[in-house]
Structures are given as C-alpha cells and as structure tokens.
Design a protein around this motif. Structure first.
Motif, PDB file in Angstrom:
ATOM      1  N   MET A   1      -9.548  10.920  -2.973  1.00  0.00           N
ATOM      2  CA  MET A   1     -10.126  10.014  -3.965  1.00  0.00           C
ATOM      3  C   MET A   1      -9.905  10.551  -5.382  1.00  0.00           C
ATOM      4  O   MET A   1      -9.679   9.789  -6.317  1.00  0.00           O
ATOM      5  N   THR A   4      -6.514   9.664  -6.712  1.00  0.00           N
ATOM      6  CA  THR A   4      -6.462   8.238  -7.046  1.00  0.00           C
ATOM      7  C   THR A   4      -6.956   8.009  -8.470  1.00  0.00           C
ATOM      8  O   THR A   4      -6.315   7.303  -9.259  1.00  0.00           O
ATOM      9  N   TYR A 111      -2.604   2.586  -5.454  1.00  0.00           N
ATOM     10  CA  TYR A 111      -2.959   4.005  -5.555  1.00  0.00           C
ATOM     11  C   TYR A 111      -3.939   4.393  -4.446  1.00  0.00           C
ATOM     12  O   TYR A 111      -3.790   5.437  -3.797  1.00  0.00           O
ATOM     13  N   THR A 112      -4.937   3.571  -4.232  1.00  0.00           N
ATOM     14  CA  THR A 112      -5.954   3.871  -3.219  1.00  0.00           C
ATOM     15  C   THR A 112      -5.340   3.988  -1.837  1.00  0.00           C
ATOM     16  O   THR A 112      -5.593   4.949  -1.100  1.00  0.00           O
ATOM     17  N   ALA A 116      -4.719   7.493   0.352  1.00  0.00           N
ATOM     18  CA  ALA A 116      -5.462   7.547   1.605  1.00  0.00           C
ATOM     19  C   ALA A 116      -4.543   7.935   2.750  1.00  0.00           C
ATOM     20  O   ALA A 116      -4.974   8.528   3.753  1.00  0.00           O
ATOM     21  N   ALA A 170      -8.868   0.627  -8.939  1.00  0.00           N
ATOM     22  CA  ALA A 170      -8.745   1.862  -8.164  1.00  0.00           C
ATOM     23  C   ALA A 170     -10.126   2.431  -7.853  1.00  0.00           C
ATOM     24  O   ALA A 170     -10.396   2.863  -6.718  1.00  0.00           O
ATOM     25  N   THR A 173     -11.980   0.200  -5.169  1.00  0.00           N
ATOM     26  CA  THR A 173     -11.457   0.194  -3.799  1.00  0.00           C
ATOM     27  C   THR A 173     -11.413   1.580  -3.161  1.00  0.00           C
ATOM     28  O   THR A 173     -11.321   1.673  -1.933  1.00  0.00           O
ATOM     29  N   ALA A 174     -11.461   2.644  -3.964  1.00  0.00           N
ATOM     30  CA  ALA A 174     -11.356   4.000  -3.413  1.00  0.00           C
ATOM     31  C   ALA A 174     -12.407   4.297  -2.337  1.00  0.00           C
ATOM     32  O   ALA A 174     -12.081   4.925  -1.312  1.00  0.00           O
ATOM     33  N   ALA A 177     -11.203   3.099   1.143  1.00  0.00           N
ATOM     34  CA  ALA A 177      -9.796   3.361   1.442  1.00  0.00           C
ATOM     35  C   ALA A 177      -9.514   3.339   2.940  1.00  0.00           C
ATOM     36  O   ALA A 177      -8.473   2.854   3.388  1.00  0.00           O
TER      37      ALA A 177
END
Length: 292
Positions: A1, A4, A111-112, A116, A170, A173-174, A177
C-alpha cells in the motif's frame, strides 16, 4: 500500500511540475490554442488505440462492450459539461478535461492492482503511467484556457483533473486491493479509451480545424508520433515485467518438479546395484515435460 501512495504522489508531482512550466508559457498556449488542440487530439487518439484498447482487449472478456460504453459516456460528459459551461465552446473544451480526469482516476486504480500483485509489477506499471502524466496535464491546461478560465484557475483545475484524481482514487481503492481483479482494470481501460476517442474526435479535432487544416494536420501527426513513443516506452517496461514474471514462475515450477521427485530407499538408491557407480542422476524437467 505504501508504494501505491508513493507512485500516486509522484504522479501528482509530475503533473504539478508540468503545469508550472505551462503557466510560464501561458501566453504561447493561448495564442496557439487550435494547433495545440490538434496535437492533443493526435496524442489522445493514439494513446487510446495503441495503449488502452489493446490492454483492455487482452485482459477483459467484455472489453468491446466497455469501449462502446465509453463512446456513449463521451456524449454524457458533453451534456454534463454543458450544465457548467457558459456556452457551447466552453462545454466542448470542458468535456475532454472530464474524460482525462476519468482516465487519470483509473490510473490510480491501476497502481493499486499492480502493487497488490508484486512490487516489480507495480514499479513497471508505475513508471509507464508516469510517462503519460505530462501530456494529460498539458492537454487539460490548454483546454481550460480555451474554456475561458484564467491561467491560474486553468492550472489549478488541471492539477485536480490530472493529478489529484489519481491520488484520490489510489487512496480510495488501496484498502480493497485484495478484492480487485486485473480484469476489472482492463474493462475500465476500455471505458476510458472509448471516452478519449469520442472527445478527441468530436471536440479537439473540431477546434483544431479553426486554425486551418494545413497547420493542423502536421500537429496531429506530431501528437501521434509523441504518443507512439510514450506507448513504446510503457510497453517496454510492461514486457520486461512479463519476462521477469515468466522466469520466476518457470524457476518455481522446476523447484516443484524436483521436490516432487520420489526419494528412493535402499532399492534404486545410490548404493544399490542399480546405481553401482555411486552417482545419482538428476534430470531437470521443463514445463513441456522434456528432458535435456
């Protein structure tokens, strides 16, 4: 995380630096707005066709439907822009900015998902996406100038559209993931591609024609060339990631083959009559089942 957020912050920083340069050159961008719109159209169309659509088709079974939905969403964004813009010309400029903001938000989701999976995947995806950020920021700034905003406000809203949207998405949503899938990202990339194609063809190219076709066509070609270079750089990192992942998986499979080999006891072991030379033969078995 953590990675990210680091890359999302880097993306916002790249956008901020780009806009600082655009702010200095604000007089030039206002004077050459149609030509820069032509460049932006070539850039966005090429990114959609060479980057977003292939990745969507490769990763989502409903990619074609998502691309079609994106084209329809382009019409919706045009109507939505008309609610806030003072006239039709300003609405035509704001619609592509909304499309870029949507695309930038999906970058945050990418990115997330990438980090992940594993750190190397995230680094490869992050580096590729950072290459597109200056283009996103510059296009937003030019369009918002055209919509009638002052240079300062154009820079501020461009930063929100191209930079902050990535950072916010980002961060949002992180925490989830583990529940997100690459197929989801691929489908959303198709949606973004459809939106970008619509706004580039229906808005940017129309504005570019006001500067004269003889001057606009070379700028469209220049945008295509620039986007092709950016996409090639992104794809090079993407292919390097896949090569790394393939080598890692191949080594892992070989290790499984060796660990699954039976351990021979006194009969058939190194000291038995069947291997009287005292050596054990070890064969590396590939995924295809062939032996060297």
């Amino acid at each position: 995380m953590t990675l990210t957020f680091v890359f999302a912050l880097l993306a916002a920083g790249v956008v901020l630096i780009t806009l600082a340069g655009m702010r200095v050159a604000a007089g030039f961008t206002r004077a050459h707005s149609p030509l820069l719109a032509a460049f932006s159209a070539g850039l966005l169309l090429t990114i959609a066709v060479l980057h977003l659509i292939p990745e969507s088709l490769a990763g989502s079974p409903i990619a074609v439907w998502m691309i079609g939905a994106g084209l329809v969403m382009g019409l919706v964004l045009r109507r939505a822009a008309g609610l806030f813009a003072p006239d039709r010309e300003a609405a035509a400029a704001l619609a592509p900015v909304l499309a870029i903001a949507l695309h930038a938000a999906f970058d945050g989701l990418t990115y997330t998902i990438a980090f992940a999976s594993d750190s190397f995947s995230g680094l490869a995806a992050g580096a590729g996406l950072l290459l597109h950020k200056p283009a996103d920021a510059a296009v937003c700034f030019i369009l918002l100038q055209r919509a009638g905003l002052s240079d300062g406000r154009a820079a501020l809203w461009s930063f929100l559209a191209a930079g902050v949207s990535t950072l916010v998405f980002a961060g949002a949503t992180a925490p989830f993931a583990g529940a997100l899938s690459p197929a989801l990202v691929a489908g959303l990339l198709g949606l973004a591609a459809g939106v970008l194609i619509h706004v580039a063809a229906a808005h940017l190219l129309v504005h570019a024609r006001t500067g004269g076709l003889r001057r606009a066509v070379p700028m469209v070609v220049l945008g295509i060339v620039a986007a092709t270079g950016l996409t090639a750089a992104h794809r090079a990192g993407h292919d390097h990631h896949h090569h790394h992942a393939h080598d890692h998986d191949h080594a892992h499979d070989d290790a499984l083959v060796i660990s699954a080999a039976p351990h021979f006891g006194p009969v058939g072991g190194p000291a038995s009559a069947r291997n009287s030379d005292g050596y054990t033969n070890v064969h590396r078995v590939s995924q295809s089942g062939e032996q060297p």
